[in-house]
Design a protein around this motif. Structure first.
Motif, PDB file in Angstrom:
ATOM      1  N   ALA A  81     -27.325  90.586  -4.910  1.00 39.36           N
ATOM      2  CA  ALA A  81     -27.048  91.437  -6.074  1.00 39.36           C
ATOM      3  C   ALA A  81     -28.025  92.601  -6.161  1.00 39.36           C
ATOM      4  N   LEU A  82     -29.310  92.328  -5.904  1.00 39.17           N
ATOM      5  CA  LEU A  82     -30.317  93.383  -5.949  1.00 39.17           C
ATOM      6  C   LEU A  82     -30.108  94.383  -4.813  1.00 39.17           C
ATOM      7  N   ALA A  83     -29.704  93.879  -3.642  1.00 42.83           N
ATOM      8  CA  ALA A  83     -29.461  94.763  -2.502  1.00 42.83           C
ATOM      9  C   ALA A  83     -28.263  95.667  -2.759  1.00 42.83           C
ATOM     10  N   VAL A  84     -27.206  95.122  -3.357  1.00 42.88           N
ATOM     11  CA  VAL A  84     -26.019  95.933  -3.682  1.00 42.88           C
ATOM     12  C   VAL A  84     -26.383  96.994  -4.716  1.00 42.88           C
ATOM     13  N   THR A  85     -27.164  96.609  -5.716  1.00 43.69           N
ATOM     14  CA  THR A  85     -27.618  97.564  -6.732  1.00 43.69           C
ATOM     15  C   THR A  85     -28.400  98.702  -6.085  1.00 43.69           C
ATOM     16  N   ALA A  86     -29.241  98.360  -5.106  1.00 39.00           N
ATOM     17  CA  ALA A  86     -30.019  99.366  -4.388  1.00 39.00           C
ATOM     18  C   ALA A  86     -29.103 100.296  -3.592  1.00 39.00           C
ATOM     19  N   LEU A  87     -28.077  99.741  -2.988  1.00 41.28           N
ATOM     20  CA  LEU A  87     -27.126 100.554  -2.220  1.00 41.28           C
ATOM     21  C   LEU A  87     -26.354 101.489  -3.149  1.00 41.28           C
ATOM     22  N   VAL A  88     -25.866 100.960  -4.247  1.00 41.10           N
ATOM     23  CA  VAL A  88     -25.123 101.781  -5.220  1.00 41.10           C
ATOM     24  C   VAL A  88     -26.023 102.907  -5.747  1.00 41.10           C
ATOM     25  N   GLY A  89     -27.303 102.607  -5.954  1.00 40.36           N
ATOM     26  CA  GLY A  89     -28.243 103.593  -6.469  1.00 40.36           C
ATOM     27  C   GLY A  89     -28.792 104.548  -5.423  1.00 40.36           C
ATOM     28  N   GLY A  90     -28.433 104.331  -4.167  1.00 45.88           N
ATOM     29  CA  GLY A  90     -28.896 105.219  -3.109  1.00 45.88           C
ATOM     30  C   GLY A  90     -30.295 104.936  -2.609  1.00 45.88           C
ATOM     31  N   GLU A  91     -30.858 103.780  -2.966  1.00 44.69           N
ATOM     32  CA  GLU A  91     -32.197 103.420  -2.476  1.00 44.69           C
ATOM     33  C   GLU A  91     -32.165 103.087  -0.989  1.00 44.69           C
ATOM     34  N   VAL A  92     -31.038 102.554  -0.517  1.00 46.24           N
ATOM     35  CA  VAL A  92     -30.813 102.311   0.909  1.00 46.24           C
ATOM     36  C   VAL A  92     -29.498 102.981   1.295  1.00 46.24           C
ATOM     37  N   ASN A  93     -29.333 103.225   2.576  1.00 44.40           N
ATOM     38  CA  ASN A  93     -28.148 103.954   3.045  1.00 44.40           C
ATOM     39  C   ASN A  93     -26.939 103.075   3.313  1.00 44.40           C
ATOM     40  N   MET A  94     -27.204 101.815   3.704  1.00 45.50           N
ATOM     41  CA  MET A  94     -26.089 100.959   4.136  1.00 45.50           C
ATOM     42  C   MET A  94     -26.461  99.500   4.027  1.00 45.50           C
ATOM     43  N   MET A  95     -25.474  98.653   4.160  1.00 44.31           N
ATOM     44  CA  MET A  95     -25.728  97.217   4.258  1.00 44.31           C
ATOM     45  C   MET A  95     -24.453  96.486   4.642  1.00 44.31           C
ATOM     46  N   PHE A  96     -24.634  95.318   5.209  1.00 42.97           N
ATOM     47  CA  PHE A  96     -23.552  94.355   5.380  1.00 42.97           C
ATOM     48  C   PHE A  96     -23.680  93.379   4.217  1.00 42.97           C
ATOM     49  N   ASP A  97     -22.557  93.018   3.604  1.00 44.48           N
ATOM     50  CA  ASP A  97     -22.618  92.015   2.543  1.00 44.48           C
ATOM     51  C   ASP A  97     -21.340  91.185   2.548  1.00 44.48           C
ATOM     52  N   ILE A  99     -17.997  89.793   1.420  1.00 43.82           N
ATOM     53  CA  ILE A  99     -16.967  90.515   0.668  1.00 43.82           C
ATOM     54  C   ILE A  99     -16.924  90.123  -0.806  1.00 43.82           C
ATOM     55  N   PRO A 100     -16.997  88.831  -1.165  1.00 43.74           N
ATOM     56  CA  PRO A 100     -16.956  88.502  -2.603  1.00 43.74           C
ATOM     57  C   PRO A 100     -18.076  89.162  -3.409  1.00 43.74           C
ATOM     58  N   SER A 101     -19.220  89.412  -2.767  1.00 38.49           N
ATOM     59  CA  SER A 101     -20.368  89.984  -3.476  1.00 38.49           C
ATOM     60  C   SER A 101     -20.274  91.490  -3.650  1.00 38.49           C
ATOM     61  N   ILE A 102     -19.651  92.163  -2.695  1.00 36.19           N
ATOM     62  CA  ILE A 102     -19.653  93.627  -2.716  1.00 36.19           C
ATOM     63  C   ILE A 102     -18.285  94.223  -3.042  1.00 36.19           C
ATOM     64  N   MET A 103     -17.268  93.381  -3.191  1.00 43.13           N
ATOM     65  CA  MET A 103     -15.911  93.915  -3.322  1.00 43.13           C
ATOM     66  C   MET A 103     -15.727  94.783  -4.562  1.00 43.13           C
ATOM     67  N   ALA A 104     -16.362  94.431  -5.686  1.00 42.87           N
ATOM     68  CA  ALA A 104     -16.200  95.229  -6.902  1.00 42.87           C
ATOM     69  C   ALA A 104     -16.753  96.634  -6.708  1.00 42.87           C
ATOM     70  N   SER A 105     -17.913  96.741  -6.067  1.00 43.80           N
ATOM     71  CA  SER A 105     -18.513  98.056  -5.809  1.00 43.80           C
ATOM     72  C   SER A 105     -17.682  98.864  -4.821  1.00 43.80           C
ATOM     73  N   ALA A 106     -17.124  98.181  -3.822  1.00 45.25           N
ATOM     74  CA  ALA A 106     -16.302  98.865  -2.821  1.00 45.25           C
ATOM     75  C   ALA A 106     -14.964  99.305  -3.415  1.00 45.25           C
ATOM     76  N   GLN A 107     -14.343  98.426  -4.200  1.00 45.45           N
ATOM     77  CA  GLN A 107     -13.062  98.770  -4.819  1.00 45.45           C
ATOM     78  C   GLN A 107     -13.226  99.845  -5.879  1.00 45.45           C
ATOM     79  N   GLY A 108     -14.410  99.889  -6.491  1.00 45.57           N
ATOM     80  CA  GLY A 108     -14.665 100.882  -7.536  1.00 45.57           C
ATOM     81  C   GLY A 108     -15.158 102.217  -7.005  1.00 45.57           C
ATOM     82  N   GLY A 109     -15.298 102.339  -5.687  1.00 42.84           N
ATOM     83  CA  GLY A 109     -15.719 103.601  -5.097  1.00 42.84           C
ATOM     84  C   GLY A 109     -17.208 103.879  -5.171  1.00 42.84           C
ATOM     85  N   LYS A 110     -17.987 102.868  -5.555  1.00 38.29           N
ATOM     86  CA  LYS A 110     -19.437 103.067  -5.660  1.00 38.29           C
ATOM     87  C   LYS A 110     -20.112 103.006  -4.295  1.00 38.29           C
ATOM     88  N   VAL A 111     -19.460 102.349  -3.344  1.00 35.30           N
ATOM     89  CA  VAL A 111     -19.917 102.341  -1.954  1.00 35.30           C
ATOM     90  C   VAL A 111     -18.685 102.561  -1.081  1.00 35.30           C
TER      91      VAL A 111
END
Length: 216
Positions: A81-97, A99-111
């Motif tokens: 959750a903290l890593a996804v938050t960092a990705l959404v906020g631009g603290e890191v450029n990329m990540m593998f996660d 799908i259940p953990s990152i799908m909301a951010s991906a479907q919402g266009g945040k990543v």
């Protein structure tokens, strides 16, 4: 402090998932090929987040780095959750996660999702290619989860519990819920699950030794 094969007895594989490779929208890459070109043009500049050393998120990226021959810096967090938050906020450029953990951010266009690590495309992201389709056939990662018992559990009890959990896995409500978060249902015998554990331990143990990865 524990040994998987010595201290536990396999019960059943519950399910498996894919990881999703996603980048922050500011990263000028719309596919894996473009991401690799960017990483090669700027060695060590790109960063990736993970849920910690030795996690499937960390190992997925190290496997990808080896396959692509790129240098991307690791930034570990205390949980996905903290890593996804960092990705959404631009603290890191990329990540593998997962799908259940990152799908909301991906479907919402945040990543921006670039690829899935499963052997086939995700049902939730049918337009996102697999890593195999993207030219990296060795980067197939399907994190799984299952149930274990203490090592000295009587075989008759293992067999009974396995049968009960297999029955639960056939329940339509259970299968529907798993499908909603893109989990491929498991099942099968305890022996089947034991063989999977041994195969996965050998596969990832090799990478861990080669990369000298240590839990911190």
């Amino acid at each position: 402090g524990f040994d998987m094969e010595r201290d536990f007895a396999p019960l059943i594989l519950v399910g498996s998932i894919s990881n999703l490779l996603a980048v922050h929208p500011s990263v000028p890459a719309n596919n894996v090929k473009e991401l690799v070109a960017l990483a090669k043009a700027k060695p060590g500049d790109l960063t990736y987040g993970s849920s910690g050393f030795g996690s499937s998120l960390h190992l997925s990226t190290e496997l990808f780095k080896t396959a692509a021959g790129v240098d991307i810096r690791h930034v570990p967090y205390k949980g996905s959750a903290l890593a996804v938050t960092a990705l959404v906020g631009g603290e890191v450029n990329m990540m593998f996660d997962n799908i259940p953990s990152i799908m909301a951010s991906a479907q919402g266009g945040k990543v921006r999702p670039l690829a899935a690590t499963g052997s086939k495309r995700s049902k939730l992201f049918p337009n996102v290619p697999t890593m195999q389709e993207s030219g990296y056939g060795s980067v197939v990662v399907t994190p799984w989860f299952g149930l274990l018992a203490p090592a000295k559990t009587p075989p008759a009890l293992i067999e009974k519990l396995n049968a009960i959990f297999n029955e639960a896995m056939r329940d339509e409500t259970v299968r529907k819920r798993l499908a909603e978060i893109d989990v491929e249902p498991g099942g099968g015998s305890a022996a089947d699950y034991g063989r999977l554990i041994k195969a996965e331990s050998a596969k990832w143990g090799k990478l861990i030794r080669e990369k000298n990865i240590k839990v911190e």
